[in-house]
Scaffold this motif. Structure first.
Motif, PDB file in Angstrom:
ATOM      1  N   THR A 191       0.708  -1.301   0.174  1.00  0.00           N
ATOM      2  CA  THR A 191      -0.002   0.055  -0.027  1.00  0.00           C
ATOM      3  C   THR A 191       0.821   1.146  -0.083  1.00  0.00           C
ATOM      4  OG1 THR A 191      -0.016  -0.066   2.340  1.00  0.00           O
ATOM      5  CG2 THR A 191      -1.850  -1.187   1.501  1.00  0.00           C
ATOM      6  N   GLU A 192       0.382   2.295  -0.076  1.00  0.00           N
ATOM      7  CA  GLU A 192       0.963   3.620  -0.216  1.00  0.00           C
ATOM      8  C   GLU A 192       1.782   3.754   1.095  1.00  0.00           C
ATOM      9  OE1 GLU A 192      -1.128   6.828  -1.618  1.00  0.00           O
ATOM     10  OE2 GLU A 192      -1.779   6.027  -3.375  1.00  0.00           O
TER      11      GLU A 192
ATOM     12  N   GLU B 248       4.763   1.336   1.287  1.00  0.00           N
ATOM     13  CA  GLU B 248       5.761   1.836   0.711  1.00  0.00           C
ATOM     14  C   GLU B 248       6.310   2.962   0.916  1.00  0.00           C
ATOM     15  OE1 GLU B 248       5.536   4.297  -3.743  1.00  0.00           O
ATOM     16  OE2 GLU B 248       4.444   2.258  -3.748  1.00  0.00           O
ATOM     17  N   ARG B 249       5.903   3.993   1.437  1.00  0.00           N
ATOM     18  CA  ARG B 249       6.565   5.209   2.158  1.00  0.00           C
ATOM     19  C   ARG B 249       7.365   4.541   3.362  1.00  0.00           C
ATOM     20  NH1 ARG B 249       1.617   7.921   0.769  1.00  0.00           N
ATOM     21  NH2 ARG B 249       0.775   7.418   2.860  1.00  0.00           N
TER      22      ARG B 249
ATOM     23  N   SER C  19       3.013   5.676  -4.865  1.00  0.00           N
ATOM     24  CA  SER C  19       2.413   6.740  -4.066  1.00  0.00           C
ATOM     25  C   SER C  19       1.942   8.094  -4.805  1.00  0.00           C
ATOM     26  CB  SER C  19       3.166   7.176  -2.870  1.00  0.00           C
ATOM     27  OG  SER C  19       2.537   8.014  -1.882  1.00  0.00           O
ATOM     28  N   ARG C  20       0.937   8.527  -4.115  1.00  0.00           N
ATOM     29  CA  ARG C  20       0.324   9.778  -5.136  1.00  0.00           C
ATOM     30  C   ARG C  20       0.904  11.010  -4.382  1.00  0.00           C
ATOM     31  NH1 ARG C  20      -4.793   9.334  -7.883  1.00  0.00           N
ATOM     32  NH2 ARG C  20      -5.399   7.030  -8.401  1.00  0.00           N
TER      33      ARG C  20
ATOM     34  N   CYS D 293      -5.895   3.286  -0.272  1.00  0.00           N
ATOM     35  CA  CYS D 293      -5.666   4.204  -0.912  1.00  0.00           C
ATOM     36  C   CYS D 293      -6.887   5.388  -0.607  1.00  0.00           C
ATOM     37  CB  CYS D 293      -5.367   4.288  -2.443  1.00  0.00           C
ATOM     38  SG  CYS D 293      -5.007   5.859  -3.046  1.00  0.00           S
TER      39      CYS D 293
END
Length: 626
Positions: A161-162, A165-166, A191-192, A406
């Motif tokens: 997921t975002e 990932e971060r 990621s956005r 998200c």
């Protein structure tokens, strides 16, 4: 014998190291060398390398098995694992690498260990054991933060997921000299929202001019970000990976024209860079560029007939031309070549959904959800299908699941707001639509016109007519030639007038006319234009009392005489039923006009809906009552 062996070994290594060398010659020399040396370990490894490079994996594996287990090096074990992986013997691949479902907490570090962990992760991914695959991919990055293959494998199939990932990027152990690796990984992620300095890469406008879109463009002495960035970061701005990653973020935010121009310029520099082609093809679909898709698909078929992206391009062309049966066929072929091609699976589902085949569409979306656990798009698509089939409870659950993955996608907030609208929860629907508007790119393009209209319709349902009118006008500024928006604006003015305000009624009539000018077959506008004209007449013509007149004159014979056209007296027969003349109808007062005060706009709550469908491509329903 020893001198000949040494000379032959040197020649074999020379041919093995030359990428342009004849594979047949390299294999011949290495095989002869093995025979002369009695299959020495280093000669068997050389032969296996040349055979594996030529695609003869089984023969390469045979050469490696001639070496005793105690003499196998890490590189040889990795080569054996690669051969077994290429032969699709994934369990054998894991066994050759030493097995292991869970990576050790403490162990060897370095590039070799990272390569082994990467290969284990790929084997588990091929076996669809994605939890174990993620563990080994993360372990590969722990062993060597520069093992980009592990990071790219997780990005390609949306395993994280975002938020995960971060967190992974921040946890990488890097010294100051390699700080650029973290910047690259952050930009290239899914990621956005990215805070990296590399995200300020120059973006080119539709007319090939530089423009400012949230971040200052580089290329001038006044560029504050360029002057403060390090030389390494500044040099990486021209990297193809960085430019494609920034273009993907433009696509995620709905900036399709800018994304198209950025990718077009990149592919002019590197025409054969396949990593950005799925994004480029998706952008062409959004922009409806059928000619570009046609030419690009033909060139890919000629150059890369065995690649999944080639058949995905053909499917995109047929989606643009609305030939959904053909699109499904080529999307299916792309997934059969590469089962991890996420865009092909989603396109496969969209092709079914375009023909109202919900069961097949949701089957494709479920497959994508199972394969790509970190992407919210398949989950959101399932929710949209359930909403389209009026299964609100399941749609609600899938939207919530998509939010867990998200929560920064404006399309997801819009779809959730539509669901709340249909359930009658207008207050929360307004909040959801407002969140979507906050996340949408500025300035807004015509793609987001339906989102603005949905917001306006919800405000109308809450009786906030002035805000609804202002929002409708904003939608018209984005897309000025949409008949349904004019009809919605006219309807809002109509119900605001309550059939008593001539100014609002006049504006309603004006916008009904504009809607009919754009779409003359709009029955809703035709019907309500007639009602608006009747109501305008009812309040604009002054009221007066009813006047009764009598055509009889008692002075000329007791009421049985009338005047003719020349002033003469004419006797009239008496009515057999009434005993007098046939009575004339007297004009009725507007006080008793049936339409006045009884139009649907001033009736009690509970009027009928003319259209309740609502999504990103249609307006929200325009009900008769607020």
């Amino acid at each position: 014998m020893d001198a000949a062996t040494r000379a032959l070994r040197a020649r074999a290594r020379e041919y093995a190291s030359l990428t342009m060398s004849d594979a047949t010659t390299g294999i011949f020399l290495a095989d002869t060398l093995c025979a002369l040396s009695g299959h020495a370990r280093e000669d068997c490894e050389l032969l296996a390398q040349v055979l594996a490079r030529d695609g003869q994996h089984r023969r390469a594996l045979t050469a490696l098995r001639r070496v005793r287990d105690g003499e196998m090096t890490t590189a040889m074990r990795a080569l054996a694992g690669e051969c077994l992986f290429a032969m699709r013997d994934y369990e054998g691949c894991l066994e050759a690498l030493g097995g292991g479902e869970t990576p050790p907490e403490l162990g060897a570090r370095g590039a070799e260990e990272a390569a082994l962990s990467l290969l284990r992760g790929r084997a588990y991914e091929a076996m669809e054991s994605r939890t174990r695959a993620v563990r080994w991919y993360k372990h590969a990055l722990t062993c060597d933060a520069m093992c980009f293959g592990a990071y790219e494998a997780m990005l390609a199939t949306h395993m994280l997921t975002e938020a995960e990932e971060r967190e992974l990027v921040e946890s990488l152990e890097l010294d100051d000299s390699n700080a650029w690796v973290r910047e690259m990984y952050a930009v290239m992620g899914n990621s956005r929202q990215v805070t990296s300095e590399l995200a300020t890469v120059v973006r080119v406008g539709v007319n090939d001019d530089e423009f400012e879109a949230g971040t200052p463009p580089r290329g001038g002495a006044a560029d504050a970000s360029a002057s403060s960035a390090s030389s390494v970061i500044e040099a990486l701005r021209s990297s193809g990976d960085v430019r494609i990653a920034c273009a993907r973020r433009m696509y995620q935010h709905g900036e399709f024209a800018a994304c198209y121009v950025e990718l077009r310029r990149q592919f002019e520099l590197e025409p054969a860079r396949l990593t950005g082609f799925p994004l480029y093809l998706s952008t062409l679909v959004e922009l409806g560029k059928k000619n570009d898709l046609y030419l690009l698909a033909h060139s890919l078929v000629a150059e890369y007939p065995g690649k999944a992206v080639t058949w995905f391009a053909i499917g995109c062309y047929y989606m643009t031309t609305r030939q959904y049966d053909s699109a499904r066929k080529y999307f299916s072929k792309a997934t059969s070549i590469d089962a991890s091609f996420v865009q092909a699976w989603i396109g496969f589902g969209h092709a079914f959904a375009a023909q109202d085949e919900s069961d097949q569409a949701m089957a494709a979306y479920r497959t994508a959800t199972r394969l790509f656990t970190g992407s919210h798009v398949p989950v959101m698509s399932i929710g949209m299908e359930y909403q389209r089939t009026n299964n609100s409870s399941l749609a609600f659950q899938f939207f919530l699941k998509a939010f867990e993955i998200c929560d920064t996608d404006p399309l997801l907030h819009n779809e959730y707001g539509v669901l709340l609208y249909r359930q009658g929860d207008y207050e929360n629907a307004v909040l959801s639509f407002q969140q979507a508007l906050d996340l949408a790119p500025r300035p807004m393009s015509s793609r987001w016109e339906s989102l603005i209209v949905n917001m306006a319709q919800t405000l109308r349902k809450l009786g906030r007519y002035d805000e609804a009118i202002a929002t409708f006008e904003e939608a018209l500024s984005v897309a000025p030639k949409v008949a349904s928006t004019y009809a919605s604006l006219a309807f809002t003015y109509h119900i605001k007038s309550r059939c008593t305000e001539p100014v609002a009624l006049g504006l309603a009539i004006e916008y009904y006319h504009k809607a009919l000018a754009l779409r003359s077959s709009d029955t809703f506008s035709q019907t309500h234009l007639e009602l608006a004209l009747i109501d305008q007449s009812a309040i604009s013509i002054p009221k007066h009392n009813a006047v009764e007149w009598n055509t009889t004159f008692d002075a000329f014979g007791g009421g049985n005489t009338t005047l003719d056209a020349f002033g003469g007296r004419v006797a009239q027969p008496e009515s057999p039923e009434t005993g007098g003349l046939f009575p004339s109808l007297s004009p009725r007062s507007f006080q008793s006009t049936p339409t006045f005060g009884q139009t649907p706009f001033s009736a009690a709550r509970g009027g009928f809906d003319t259209n309740e469908s609502v999504d990103m491509d249609e307006s929200v329903d325009m009900e008769q009552t607020p």
